[in-house]
Motif scaffolding. Structure first.
Motif, PDB file in Angstrom:
ATOM      1  N   SER A 154       0.876  -1.162   0.000  1.00 31.13           N
ATOM      2  CA  SER A 154       0.000   0.000   0.000  1.00 31.13           C
ATOM      3  C   SER A 154       0.920   1.220   0.000  1.00 31.13           C
ATOM      4  N   LEU A 155       0.607   2.190  -0.846  1.00 34.70           N
ATOM      5  CA  LEU A 155       1.423   3.407  -0.939  1.00 34.70           C
ATOM      6  C   LEU A 155       0.658   4.563  -0.319  1.00 34.70           C
ATOM      7  N   ILE A 156       1.257   5.172   0.675  1.00 35.02           N
ATOM      8  CA  ILE A 156       0.666   6.336   1.322  1.00 35.02           C
ATOM      9  C   ILE A 156       1.536   7.535   0.959  1.00 35.02           C
ATOM     10  N   THR A 157       0.913   8.575   0.419  1.00 33.08           N
ATOM     11  CA  THR A 157       1.655   9.786   0.055  1.00 33.08           C
ATOM     12  C   THR A 157       0.894  11.013   0.538  1.00 33.08           C
ATOM     13  N   SER A 158       1.606  12.121   0.574  1.00 30.28           N
ATOM     14  CA  SER A 158       1.018  13.436   0.836  1.00 30.28           C
ATOM     15  C   SER A 158       1.408  14.319  -0.341  1.00 30.28           C
ATOM     16  N   PRO A 159       0.670  14.213  -1.446  1.00 28.91           N
ATOM     17  CA  PRO A 159       1.058  14.939  -2.662  1.00 28.91           C
ATOM     18  C   PRO A 159       1.147  16.445  -2.442  1.00 28.91           C
ATOM     19  N   PRO A 160       2.180  17.078  -2.992  1.00 27.16           N
ATOM     20  CA  PRO A 160       2.322  18.530  -2.884  1.00 27.16           C
ATOM     21  C   PRO A 160       1.507  19.269  -3.949  1.00 27.16           C
ATOM     22  N   VAL A 161       0.834  18.516  -4.808  1.00 31.21           N
ATOM     23  CA  VAL A 161       0.020  19.091  -5.882  1.00 31.21           C
ATOM     24  C   VAL A 161      -1.344  18.397  -5.881  1.00 31.21           C
ATOM     25  N   TRP A 162      -2.297  18.962  -6.634  1.00 31.25           N
ATOM     26  CA  TRP A 162      -3.617  18.345  -6.764  1.00 31.25           C
ATOM     27  C   TRP A 162      -3.443  16.953  -7.352  1.00 31.25           C
ATOM     28  N   TYR A 163      -4.026  15.960  -6.677  1.00 34.05           N
ATOM     29  CA  TYR A 163      -3.859  14.572  -7.099  1.00 34.05           C
ATOM     30  C   TYR A 163      -5.174  13.819  -6.974  1.00 34.05           C
ATOM     31  N   GLY A 164      -6.263  14.551  -6.947  1.00 33.28           N
ATOM     32  CA  GLY A 164      -7.588  13.962  -6.775  1.00 33.28           C
ATOM     33  C   GLY A 164      -8.092  14.264  -5.377  1.00 33.28           C
ATOM     34  N   SER A 165      -9.398  14.345  -5.234  1.00 32.14           N
ATOM     35  CA  SER A 165      -9.956  14.641  -3.918  1.00 32.14           C
ATOM     36  C   SER A 165      -9.812  13.450  -2.981  1.00 32.14           C
ATOM     37  N   LEU A 166      -9.731  12.261  -3.545  1.00 28.66           N
ATOM     38  CA  LEU A 166      -9.509  11.044  -2.781  1.00 28.66           C
ATOM     39  C   LEU A 166      -8.685  10.126  -3.669  1.00 28.66           C
ATOM     40  N   HIS A 167      -7.645   9.536  -3.121  1.00 21.64           N
ATOM     41  CA  HIS A 167      -6.847   8.608  -3.924  1.00 21.64           C
ATOM     42  C   HIS A 167      -6.351   7.445  -3.066  1.00 21.64           C
ATOM     43  N   GLU A 168      -6.109   6.339  -3.746  1.00 21.67           N
ATOM     44  CA  GLU A 168      -5.585   5.144  -3.094  1.00 21.67           C
ATOM     45  C   GLU A 168      -4.661   4.467  -4.100  1.00 21.67           C
ATOM     46  N   GLU A 169      -3.474   4.048  -3.628  1.00 20.73           N
ATOM     47  CA  GLU A 169      -2.493   3.473  -4.544  1.00 20.73           C
ATOM     48  C   GLU A 169      -1.803   2.260  -3.929  1.00 20.73           C
ATOM     49  N   PHE A 170      -1.347   1.403  -4.835  1.00 21.81           N
ATOM     50  CA  PHE A 170      -0.580   0.220  -4.456  1.00 21.81           C
ATOM     51  C   PHE A 170       0.633   0.129  -5.363  1.00 21.81           C
ATOM     52  N   VAL A 171       1.700  -0.445  -4.831  1.00 24.43           N
ATOM     53  CA  VAL A 171       2.891  -0.715  -5.619  1.00 24.43           C
ATOM     54  C   VAL A 171       3.099  -2.224  -5.590  1.00 24.43           C
ATOM     55  N   ILE A 172       3.422  -2.761  -6.758  1.00 19.36           N
ATOM     56  CA  ILE A 172       3.663  -4.193  -6.886  1.00 19.36           C
ATOM     57  C   ILE A 172       5.101  -4.384  -7.329  1.00 19.36           C
ATOM     58  N   GLU A 173       5.782  -5.291  -6.672  1.00 24.16           N
ATOM     59  CA  GLU A 173       7.144  -5.637  -7.085  1.00 24.16           C
ATOM     60  C   GLU A 173       7.132  -7.090  -7.526  1.00 24.16           C
ATOM     61  N   SER A 174       7.546  -7.310  -8.768  1.00 27.54           N
ATOM     62  CA  SER A 174       7.540  -8.676  -9.307  1.00 27.54           C
ATOM     63  C   SER A 174       8.797  -8.910 -10.124  1.00 27.54           C
ATOM     64  N   GLN A 175       8.953 -10.142 -10.574  1.00 28.00           N
ATOM     65  CA  GLN A 175      10.111 -10.462 -11.412  1.00 28.00           C
ATOM     66  C   GLN A 175      10.032  -9.739 -12.754  1.00 28.00           C
ATOM     67  N   TYR A 176       8.859  -9.218 -13.104  1.00 23.78           N
ATOM     68  CA  TYR A 176       8.684  -8.521 -14.384  1.00 23.78           C
ATOM     69  C   TYR A 176       8.804  -7.006 -14.255  1.00 23.78           C
ATOM     70  N   GLY A 177       8.955  -6.506 -13.048  1.00 24.22           N
ATOM     71  CA  GLY A 177       9.095  -5.076 -12.846  1.00 24.22           C
ATOM     72  C   GLY A 177       8.248  -4.582 -11.685  1.00 24.22           C
ATOM     73  N   ARG A 178       8.280  -3.272 -11.532  1.00 22.80           N
ATOM     74  CA  ARG A 178       7.500  -2.613 -10.475  1.00 22.80           C
ATOM     75  C   ARG A 178       6.339  -1.870 -11.138  1.00 22.80           C
ATOM     76  N   TYR A 179       5.180  -1.958 -10.498  1.00 19.07           N
ATOM     77  CA  TYR A 179       3.976  -1.328 -11.036  1.00 19.07           C
ATOM     78  C   TYR A 179       3.274  -0.526  -9.949  1.00 19.07           C
ATOM     79  N   LEU A 180       2.661   0.571 -10.360  1.00 15.56           N
ATOM     80  CA  LEU A 180       1.841   1.383  -9.476  1.00 15.56           C
ATOM     81  C   LEU A 180       0.396   1.247  -9.957  1.00 15.56           C
ATOM     82  N   ILE A 181      -0.513   0.912  -9.043  1.00 12.43           N
ATOM     83  CA  ILE A 181      -1.946   0.889  -9.340  1.00 12.43           C
ATOM     84  C   ILE A 181      -2.555   2.101  -8.656  1.00 12.43           C
ATOM     85  N   HIS A 182      -3.277   2.912  -9.426  1.00 18.31           N
ATOM     86  CA  HIS A 182      -3.811   4.183  -8.922  1.00 18.31           C
ATOM     87  C   HIS A 182      -5.323   4.228  -9.068  1.00 18.31           C
ATOM     88  N   PHE A 183      -5.989   4.659  -8.003  1.00 19.77           N
ATOM     89  CA  PHE A 183      -7.427   4.935  -8.007  1.00 19.77           C
ATOM     90  C   PHE A 183      -7.604   6.332  -7.440  1.00 19.77           C
TER      91      PHE A 183
END
Length: 147
Positions: free
Chosen positions: A115-144
């Protein structure tokens, strides 16, 4: 763009469109993060690509290990947040989630989820939730988010 991330983003955007209401817009996507020596460095490169007005450290990223089950519970909440989506037959909702997880597993294989928790310094949506995945194929960010 990574072909798997692109396919999953298209899937997520289609579901996001079905959640759009008159007073807000949903934004769902997957991004393959740049390769680097650490996950935080990969995230810093991603955050720097959003704005060059603030250093990446201003996002204050924190990663908390979680399970794929937790990610999928969150996906379910975001996918079926609008009351019209909640009225879909349960078999259709299960099919949507099954297709999403199949594509996610194809993209990542055996992976670690955070689970990725951030405090964006810019507008990033009124509500957001993100995940980071680390796999043998690379790193991915899932954003809602919604705004």
């Amino acid at each position: 763009m990574d072909k798997y991330a692109e396919r999953l983003t298209g899937f997520m955007r289609a579901v996001g469109c079905m959640n759009d209401a008159a007073n807000r817009v949903s934004d769902y996507f997957v991004v393959k993060l740049e390769k680097s020596d650490s996950m935080l460095t990969s995230l810093a490169m991603y955050h720097s690509s959003i704005t060059n007005k603030f250093p990446a450290a201003y996002w204050h990223p924190q990663l908390k290990e979680c399970s794929q089950k937790i990610v999928m519970e969150t996906v379910k909440i975001w996918f079926f947040e609008h009351e019209d989506m909640q009225l879909l037959p349960s078999s259709l909702k299960q099919n949507i989630l099954a297709n999403f997880i199949d594509d996610l597993n194809e993209m990542t294989g055996n992976a670690l989820f955070y689970s990725l928790i951030t405090s964006p310094p810019v507008w990033y949506g009124s509500l957001h939730e993100e995940f980071v995945i680390e796999s043998q194929y690379g790193r991915y960010l899932i954003h809602f988010s919604c705004h």
